[in-house]
Scaffold this motif. Structure first.
Motif, PDB file in Angstrom:
ATOM      1  N   ALA A   1       0.844  -1.203   0.000  1.00  0.00           N
ATOM      2  CA  ALA A   1       0.000   0.000   0.000  1.00  0.00           C
ATOM      3  C   ALA A   1       0.869   1.239   0.000  1.00  0.00           C
ATOM      4  N   THR A   2       1.401   1.596  -1.162  1.00  0.00           N
ATOM      5  CA  THR A   2       2.112   2.860  -1.281  1.00  0.00           C
ATOM      6  C   THR A   2       1.110   4.003  -1.249  1.00  0.00           C
ATOM      7  N   ALA A   3       1.595   5.204  -1.053  1.00  0.00           N
ATOM      8  CA  ALA A   3       0.702   6.365  -1.031  1.00  0.00           C
ATOM      9  C   ALA A   3      -0.040   6.498  -2.347  1.00  0.00           C
ATOM     10  N   ASP A   4       0.675   6.287  -3.456  1.00  0.00           N
ATOM     11  CA  ASP A   4       0.021   6.394  -4.763  1.00  0.00           C
ATOM     12  C   ASP A   4      -1.045   5.327  -4.946  1.00  0.00           C
ATOM     13  N   GLU A   5      -0.769   4.085  -4.501  1.00  0.00           N
ATOM     14  CA  GLU A   5      -1.758   3.010  -4.628  1.00  0.00           C
ATOM     15  C   GLU A   5      -2.986   3.304  -3.782  1.00  0.00           C
ATOM     16  N   ILE A   6      -2.777   3.841  -2.595  1.00  0.00           N
ATOM     17  CA  ILE A   6      -3.912   4.195  -1.744  1.00  0.00           C
ATOM     18  C   ILE A   6      -4.752   5.271  -2.423  1.00  0.00           C
ATOM     19  N   ALA A   7      -4.088   6.288  -2.956  1.00  0.00           N
ATOM     20  CA  ALA A   7      -4.818   7.367  -3.628  1.00  0.00           C
ATOM     21  C   ALA A   7      -5.591   6.841  -4.830  1.00  0.00           C
ATOM     22  N   ASP A   8      -4.978   5.949  -5.616  1.00  0.00           N
ATOM     23  CA  ASP A   8      -5.654   5.406  -6.793  1.00  0.00           C
ATOM     24  C   ASP A   8      -6.857   4.554  -6.403  1.00  0.00           C
ATOM     25  N   THR A   9      -6.786   3.900  -5.260  1.00  0.00           N
ATOM     26  CA  THR A   9      -7.872   3.036  -4.820  1.00  0.00           C
ATOM     27  C   THR A   9      -9.057   3.839  -4.300  1.00  0.00           C
ATOM     28  N   VAL A  10      -8.774   4.924  -3.615  1.00  0.00           N
ATOM     29  CA  VAL A  10      -9.834   5.677  -2.951  1.00  0.00           C
ATOM     30  C   VAL A  10     -10.427   6.754  -3.850  1.00  0.00           C
ATOM     31  N   SER A  11      -9.666   7.232  -4.823  1.00  0.00           N
ATOM     32  CA  SER A  11     -10.131   8.332  -5.658  1.00  0.00           C
ATOM     33  C   SER A  11     -10.063   7.967  -7.130  1.00  0.00           C
TER      34      SER A  11
ATOM     35  N   PHE B   1      -2.933  12.950   1.690  1.00  0.00           N
ATOM     36  CA  PHE B   1      -4.207  12.275   1.428  1.00  0.00           C
ATOM     37  C   PHE B   1      -4.149  10.826   1.896  1.00  0.00           C
ATOM     38  N   ALA B   2      -3.055  10.130   1.591  1.00  0.00           N
ATOM     39  CA  ALA B   2      -2.914   8.736   2.014  1.00  0.00           C
ATOM     40  C   ALA B   2      -2.924   8.637   3.538  1.00  0.00           C
ATOM     41  N   ASP B   3      -2.324   9.613   4.215  1.00  0.00           N
ATOM     42  CA  ASP B   3      -2.330   9.590   5.685  1.00  0.00           C
ATOM     43  C   ASP B   3      -3.751   9.705   6.223  1.00  0.00           C
ATOM     44  N   ARG B   4      -4.590  10.500   5.574  1.00  0.00           N
ATOM     45  CA  ARG B   4      -5.982  10.621   6.002  1.00  0.00           C
ATOM     46  C   ARG B   4      -6.713   9.287   5.828  1.00  0.00           C
ATOM     47  N   VAL B   5      -6.432   8.595   4.728  1.00  0.00           N
ATOM     48  CA  VAL B   5      -7.062   7.293   4.498  1.00  0.00           C
ATOM     49  C   VAL B   5      -6.584   6.289   5.541  1.00  0.00           C
ATOM     50  N   ARG B   6      -5.284   6.313   5.823  1.00  0.00           N
ATOM     51  CA  ARG B   6      -4.746   5.405   6.846  1.00  0.00           C
ATOM     52  C   ARG B   6      -5.420   5.637   8.197  1.00  0.00           C
ATOM     53  N   ALA B   7      -5.570   6.905   8.562  1.00  0.00           N
ATOM     54  CA  ALA B   7      -6.183   7.227   9.849  1.00  0.00           C
ATOM     55  C   ALA B   7      -7.614   6.702   9.929  1.00  0.00           C
ATOM     56  N   ARG B   8      -8.279   6.620   8.780  1.00  0.00           N
ATOM     57  CA  ARG B   8      -9.676   6.177   8.758  1.00  0.00           C
ATOM     58  C   ARG B   8      -9.808   4.665   8.677  1.00  0.00           C
ATOM     59  N   TYR B   9      -8.920   3.988   7.934  1.00  0.00           N
ATOM     60  CA  TYR B   9      -9.169   2.581   7.617  1.00  0.00           C
ATOM     61  C   TYR B   9      -8.096   1.590   8.078  1.00  0.00           C
ATOM     62  N   LEU B  10      -6.882   2.024   8.337  1.00  0.00           N
ATOM     63  CA  LEU B  10      -5.797   1.080   8.582  1.00  0.00           C
ATOM     64  C   LEU B  10      -5.981   0.333   9.902  1.00  0.00           C
ATOM     65  N   PHE B  11      -5.806  -0.979   9.849  1.00  0.00           N
ATOM     66  CA  PHE B  11      -5.807  -1.811  11.053  1.00  0.00           C
ATOM     67  C   PHE B  11      -4.716  -2.862  10.926  1.00  0.00           C
ATOM     68  N   THR B  12      -4.387  -3.496  12.033  1.00  0.00           N
ATOM     69  CA  THR B  12      -3.328  -4.500  12.056  1.00  0.00           C
ATOM     70  C   THR B  12      -3.937  -5.895  12.082  1.00  0.00           C
ATOM     71  N   LEU B  13      -3.471  -6.727  11.185  1.00  0.00           N
ATOM     72  CA  LEU B  13      -3.883  -8.124  11.149  1.00  0.00           C
ATOM     73  C   LEU B  13      -2.819  -8.929  11.886  1.00  0.00           C
ATOM     74  N   ALA B  14      -3.165  -9.430  13.070  1.00  0.00           N
ATOM     75  CA  ALA B  14      -2.180 -10.104  13.914  1.00  0.00           C
ATOM     76  C   ALA B  14      -2.844 -11.262  14.655  1.00  0.00           C
ATOM     77  N   GLY B  15      -2.019 -12.017  15.367  1.00  0.00           N
ATOM     78  CA  GLY B  15      -2.535 -13.130  16.154  1.00  0.00           C
ATOM     79  C   GLY B  15      -3.067 -14.269  15.322  1.00  0.00           C
ATOM     80  N   LEU B  16      -2.456 -14.521  14.166  1.00  0.00           N
ATOM     81  CA  LEU B  16      -2.936 -15.561  13.255  1.00  0.00           C
ATOM     82  C   LEU B  16      -2.346 -16.917  13.600  1.00  0.00           C
ATOM     83  N   SER B  17      -3.100 -17.943  13.289  1.00  0.00           N
ATOM     84  CA  SER B  17      -2.584 -19.313  13.412  1.00  0.00           C
ATOM     85  C   SER B  17      -1.619 -19.588  12.265  1.00  0.00           C
TER      86      SER B  17
END
Length: 285
Positions: free
Chosen positions: A33-43, A210-226
């Motif tokens: 998820a580069t900044a450009d990829e995030i921007a292209d996905t959301v806008s 812009f990407a930082d704003r998207v991260r603040a809204r949607y980013l989460f950590t996927l952890a604790g996996l088997s």
């Protein structure tokens, strides 16, 4: 990316059967998820000269802008990028009315190429017709089937203007190019045209902010996996995961506990962090 993209229908349609292409019933695909990829996905990016660019620029400068059309212009997202500035676009329906739209259809290999209305050389066509029928001369391997092979959306008579020799009144039924004779038919139908008003709000300037704003809204950590879940994720990062098994379902359930950038009934896109790396994650289940 492995994500299947939804393609907007263009103005030219080849009237040939499309062979079915099978695809896996499930998908988990994770890309950096580069900044450009995030921007292209959301806008969506409005290119200079496009209708989107003109409308957003006019609305930003004048407070609002108006257009008439047969469909919404910003139906995928209301976030629009112009250069490195991002805008939230409001698209409001005003009034609608019925209009007649035209389609010019081409048969590349007519069984009978004699003319009833007249024949015209492609180079002698008015510019409005040459532009729309350019696929006639550019097709290296044109379709060859019974009946019409290509349809070209001309829009309304107002869209075309007064120069066309096909719309709204058809003057010729044969177009000649390099010795080949193509049969032309014109179809019309009634549809609805709507007036839309557009207003825009500045979001931020710069891809990284812009990407930082998207991260603040949607980013989460996927952890604790088997171990089995981690194997699914590792394969999804490398090549995409396409097996509908318990580990896949478990990973997808974990992802769907969080808000997605885009969610539908059976698919969606999320922004997540796994082992310290951010990924745009697309899944179908």
């Amino acid at each position: 990316m492995h994500r299947r993209q939804v393609l907007a229908s263009g103005a030219v349609c080849l009237a040939v059967p499309i062979a079915g292409c099978g695809h896996p019933a499930v998908v988990l695909d994770m890309d950096d998820a580069t900044a450009d990829e995030i921007a292209d996905t959301v806008s969506i990016t409005a290119e200079p000269g496009s209708e989107e660019y003109t409308l957003v620029s006019a609305a930003s400068e004048n407070g609002s802008a108006v257009r008439r059309g047969r469909s919404e212009l910003f139906d995928r997202t209301d976030t629009v990028r112009i250069d490195d500035s991002f805008y939230d676009v409001s698209e409001m329906r005003l009034e609608s009315e019925p209009v007649t739209v035209y389609e010019v259809r081409i048969d590349f290999d007519p069984a009978d190429s004699t003319t009833e209305r007249g024949a015209i050389d492609y180079d002698d066509l008015p510019n409005v017709d040459r532009q729309r029928l350019a696929p006639i001369v550019s097709a290296t391997d044109p379709p060859n089937q019974d009946g019409d092979d290509m349809g070209v959306d001309y829009g309304t008579a107002a869209d075309v203007g007064t120069e066309s020799v096909f719309v709204p009144k058809q003057q010729y039924d044969i177009v000649v190019h390099d010795g080949s004779r193509y049969r032309v038919t014109v179809d019309s139908r009634t549809t609805t045209e709507t007036e839309y008003r557009y207003e825009v709000t500045d979001i931020v300037s710069g891809v990284d902010p812009f990407a930082d704003r998207v991260r603040a809204r949607y980013l989460f950590t996927l952890a604790g996996l088997s171990d089995a879940e981690r194997a699914v994720v590792e394969e999804a990062i490398g090549e995409g995961y396409f097996e509908d098994d318990d580990a896949f379902r478990s990973v997808v359930d974990r992802i769907r506990e969080h808000d997605g950038i885009r969610e539908d009934e059976f698919y969606g896109t999320w922004l997540l962090e796994y082992d310290g790396v951010e990924y745009l994650t697309y899944t179908e289940w």
